[in-house]
Design a protein around this motif. Structure first.
Motif, PDB file in Angstrom:
ATOM      1  N   THR A   1       0.851  -1.184   0.000  1.00 44.73           N
ATOM      2  CA  THR A   1       0.000   0.000   0.000  1.00 44.73           C
ATOM      3  C   THR A   1       0.887   1.234   0.000  1.00 44.73           C
ATOM      4  O   THR A   1       2.033   1.193   0.465  1.00 44.73           O
ATOM      5  N   ALA A   2       0.356   2.338  -0.522  1.00 42.15           N
ATOM      6  CA  ALA A   2       1.135   3.574  -0.615  1.00 42.15           C
ATOM      7  C   ALA A   2       0.239   4.765  -0.296  1.00 42.15           C
ATOM      8  O   ALA A   2      -0.829   4.914  -0.882  1.00 42.15           O
ATOM      9  N   GLY A   3       0.691   5.593   0.621  1.00 43.82           N
ATOM     10  CA  GLY A   3      -0.065   6.784   0.975  1.00 43.82           C
ATOM     11  C   GLY A   3       0.781   7.734   1.776  1.00 43.82           C
ATOM     12  O   GLY A   3       1.824   7.346   2.344  1.00 43.82           O
ATOM     13  N   SER A   4       0.359   8.981   1.844  1.00 40.92           N
ATOM     14  CA  SER A   4       1.064   9.963   2.655  1.00 40.92           C
ATOM     15  C   SER A   4       0.909   9.632   4.138  1.00 40.92           C
ATOM     16  O   SER A   4      -0.005   8.903   4.529  1.00 40.92           O
ATOM     17  N   ASP A   5       1.778  10.182   4.949  1.00 39.71           N
ATOM     18  CA  ASP A   5       1.749   9.907   6.382  1.00 39.71           C
ATOM     19  C   ASP A   5       0.465  10.443   7.018  1.00 39.71           C
ATOM     20  O   ASP A   5       0.058  11.584   6.755  1.00 39.71           O
ATOM     21  N   GLY A   6      -0.161   9.617   7.865  1.00 36.92           N
ATOM     22  CA  GLY A   6      -1.308  10.068   8.630  1.00 36.92           C
ATOM     23  C   GLY A   6      -2.551  10.283   7.788  1.00 36.92           C
ATOM     24  O   GLY A   6      -2.746   9.651   6.742  1.00 36.92           O
ATOM     25  N   TYR A   7      -3.381  11.236   8.236  1.00 38.16           N
ATOM     26  CA  TYR A   7      -4.642  11.506   7.548  1.00 38.16           C
ATOM     27  C   TYR A   7      -5.166  12.875   7.965  1.00 38.16           C
ATOM     28  O   TYR A   7      -4.640  13.513   8.899  1.00 38.16           O
ATOM     29  N   LEU A   8      -6.188  13.332   7.276  1.00 41.00           N
ATOM     30  CA  LEU A   8      -6.862  14.594   7.596  1.00 41.00           C
ATOM     31  C   LEU A   8      -8.290  14.290   8.017  1.00 41.00           C
ATOM     32  O   LEU A   8      -8.997  13.571   7.319  1.00 41.00           O
ATOM     33  N   ASP A   9      -8.729  14.851   9.147  1.00 39.36           N
ATOM     34  CA  ASP A   9     -10.123  14.676   9.533  1.00 39.36           C
ATOM     35  C   ASP A   9     -10.964  15.778   8.890  1.00 39.36           C
ATOM     36  O   ASP A   9     -10.440  16.665   8.200  1.00 39.36           O
ATOM     37  N   GLN A  10     -12.274  15.723   9.089  1.00 44.28           N
ATOM     38  CA  GLN A  10     -13.177  16.668   8.440  1.00 44.28           C
ATOM     39  C   GLN A  10     -12.851  18.117   8.826  1.00 44.28           C
ATOM     40  O   GLN A  10     -12.861  19.015   7.971  1.00 44.28           O
ATOM     41  N   ARG A  11     -12.533  18.343  10.092  1.00 45.04           N
ATOM     42  CA  ARG A  11     -12.228  19.700  10.538  1.00 45.04           C
ATOM     43  C   ARG A  11     -11.002  20.242   9.815  1.00 45.04           C
ATOM     44  O   ARG A  11     -11.000  21.397   9.360  1.00 45.04           O
ATOM     45  N   ARG A  12      -9.965  19.414   9.692  1.00 43.67           N
ATOM     46  CA  ARG A  12      -8.739  19.864   9.022  1.00 43.67           C
ATOM     47  C   ARG A  12      -8.986  20.078   7.531  1.00 43.67           C
ATOM     48  O   ARG A  12      -8.432  21.030   6.945  1.00 43.67           O
TER      49      ARG A  12
ATOM     50  N   GLU B   1     -11.722  21.119   6.190  1.00 42.17           N
ATOM     51  CA  GLU B   1     -12.422  22.394   6.071  1.00 42.17           C
ATOM     52  C   GLU B   1     -11.479  23.572   6.302  1.00 42.17           C
ATOM     53  O   GLU B   1     -11.575  24.604   5.623  1.00 42.17           O
ATOM     54  N   GLU B   2     -10.558  23.434   7.250  1.00 38.76           N
ATOM     55  CA  GLU B   2      -9.598  24.499   7.519  1.00 38.76           C
ATOM     56  C   GLU B   2      -8.712  24.776   6.306  1.00 38.76           C
ATOM     57  O   GLU B   2      -8.495  25.931   5.926  1.00 38.76           O
ATOM     58  N   ILE B   3      -8.196  23.722   5.704  1.00 38.03           N
ATOM     59  CA  ILE B   3      -7.271  23.883   4.581  1.00 38.03           C
ATOM     60  C   ILE B   3      -7.998  24.385   3.339  1.00 38.03           C
ATOM     61  O   ILE B   3      -7.517  25.274   2.638  1.00 38.03           O
ATOM     62  N   SER B   4      -9.164  23.827   3.065  1.00 34.99           N
ATOM     63  CA  SER B   4      -9.890  24.183   1.841  1.00 34.99           C
ATOM     64  C   SER B   4     -10.593  25.529   1.947  1.00 34.99           C
ATOM     65  O   SER B   4     -10.809  26.201   0.929  1.00 34.99           O
ATOM     66  N   GLY B   5     -10.962  25.927   3.181  1.00 33.72           N
ATOM     67  CA  GLY B   5     -11.728  27.152   3.347  1.00 33.72           C
ATOM     68  C   GLY B   5     -13.152  27.033   2.847  1.00 33.72           C
ATOM     69  O   GLY B   5     -13.863  28.040   2.709  1.00 33.72           O
ATOM     70  N   MET B   6     -13.596  25.800   2.586  1.00 34.80           N
ATOM     71  CA  MET B   6     -14.939  25.576   2.055  1.00 34.80           C
ATOM     72  C   MET B   6     -15.945  25.410   3.195  1.00 34.80           C
ATOM     73  O   MET B   6     -15.628  24.845   4.240  1.00 34.80           O
ATOM     74  N   LYS B   7     -17.140  25.916   2.975  1.00 36.14           N
ATOM     75  CA  LYS B   7     -18.211  25.721   3.938  1.00 36.14           C
ATOM     76  C   LYS B   7     -18.817  24.340   3.740  1.00 36.14           C
ATOM     77  O   LYS B   7     -18.761  23.769   2.662  1.00 36.14           O
ATOM     78  N   ARG B   8     -19.383  23.823   4.803  1.00 42.93           N
ATOM     79  CA  ARG B   8     -19.916  22.475   4.724  1.00 42.93           C
ATOM     80  C   ARG B   8     -21.436  22.456   4.758  1.00 42.93           C
ATOM     81  O   ARG B   8     -22.084  23.380   5.233  1.00 42.93           O
TER      82      ARG B   8
END
Length: 385
Positions: free
Chosen positions: A255-266, A268-275
């Motif tokens: 398997t291949a993937g970046s380290d860790g993960y992003l939760d829903q809150r993160r 939204e913070e990075i994208s600046g998108m409303k939910r």
């Protein structure tokens, strides 16, 4: 010869100093190489293949690269052969190859399912059979981490030997069949090593998947009482992983993937998108109805990937020294940059020509729910006037 990899996933050996001389532009010329593995790449002209060919050209353990596709790509320094992987003549083309990396897969969101499956499943079967007939030592098949399924009780991260519990619908059904072909091939062709690589959701230039379209929607979907975990894999990191899979002593599943993960809150913070937050029952029912009438290209089962965690460990690759060079945060930024100016409603992109599709694990049904939620809100406002 024992093989290790650097932190950037590049294979090196004790004999690296005896490798080819760089050309005038600093790149190693494949024509000047006298030793090294011969690696063939099917689907070489696609988004992943183009990046992979560059990675193979830089790999000191690779001496010859055969690029095979229905059209010739722009990559230089490789031997191009034009053809369909379902043509039995492929066995002749693969003669003399040590490894084959199979990327000739249709990931199209809008392709007819029967035509897509005919290429994905029968193409994989033909590649495996042709490789065995040609005396190839190893075939590397790329599927997706989505075959594990996104479930509320998934371990974070999942082990590579975790059961494949994805719902066999849409493109995921093809991927599960490709996994079955790989498993059967290990039994039918005992002299052929079959390695399956399962990347997390792919991102990068030219990548257009249900995941990237999820972030093209006007709002981010949030399902009540769920805990999604987003993990990405940049195409450059997948390419370095595939080089390792082709030349190193590896287990049958990676398997291949970046380290860790992003939760829903993160996210939204990075994208600046409303939910938009909706109950799970409403989201699933709406997604199912919209898929049934052809509004969204993804079945409702895809919604699980925006509801539950799906994170892989990359343990097999890490044991060989491979490390991803892109973080999940950087990958999300890359997705947002790629889709900027485009809008996807019900999983269909509007205002931007579709790029090459390269990736599978997805949450495209969420976009359909977002569209439906917007219609509901508009109707309620109209009734309230």
């Amino acid at each position: 010869m024992p093989t290790t990899v650097t932190s950037r996933g590049r294979p090196v050996t004790a004999a690296q100093g005896n490798g080819p001389t760089p050309s005038a532009n600093g790149r190693k010329s494949s024509r000047s190489r006298k030793v090294g593995r011969a690696v063939a790449v099917t689907g070489a002209a696609g988004a992943i293949g183009t990046v992979l060919l560059r990675a193979l050209a830089d790999a000191p353990e690779v001496g010859k690269v055969l690029a095979y596709d229905v059209r010739r790509g722009a990559s230089e320094g490789v031997l191009w052969r034009v053809g369909d992987v379902r043509d039995p003549v492929l066995a002749q083309r693969l003669a003399g190859m040590d490894s084959v990396i199979h990327l000739a897969v249709d990931w199209s969101l809008d392709a007819a399912p029967s035509a897509r499956s005919a290429l994905n499943v029968r193409g994989t079967q033909t590649v495996v059979t042709a490789a065995a007939a040609a005396g190839v030592k190893r075939v590397v098949i790329v599927t997706s981490a989505s075959v594990y399924g996104a479930l509320p009780d998934n371990a974070v991260p999942l082990a590579e030997d975790a059961p494949l519990l994805a719902v066999p619908e849409g493109i995921v059904a093809d991927l599960l069949e490709m996994e079955r072909v790989a498993e059967d091939a290990r039994r039918v062709h005992p002299g052929l090593e079959v390695v399956v690589v399962r990347p997390a959701a792919l991102v990068g230039p030219g990548v257009d998947t249900l995941v990237t379209r999820h972030f093209s929607a006007p709002r981010l979907l949030s399902i009540k009482d769920t805990s999604p975990a987003w993990q990405f894999c940049h195409v450059e990191d997948l390419a370095s992983a595939l080089v390792v899979a082709a030349v190193a002593d590896v287990p049958p599943v990676l398997t291949a993937g970046s380290d860790g993960y992003l939760d829903q809150r993160r996210i939204e913070e990075i994208s600046g998108m409303k939910r938009v937050e909706v109950p799970a029952a409403l989201a699933l029912a709406t997604a199912e109805r919209l898929h049934r009438v052809g509004v969204t290209p993804a079945p409702a089962s895809e919604l699980a990937y925006a509801m539950h965690p799906l994170v892989v460990s990359s343990a097999g690759l890490r044991a060989l020294g491979w490390r991803p060079t892109h973080t999940n945060e950087a990958n999300l930024e890359a997705v947002l940059a790629e889709v900027r100016g485009a809008t996807a409603i019900a999983g269909r992109r509007i205002g931007k020509r579709d790029a090459a599709v390269a990736g599978a694990s997805a949450a495209g049904a969420t976009v359909a729910v977002l569209g439906a939620a917007a219609f509901v809100r508009a109707a309620r406002r109209a009734r309230g006037r």
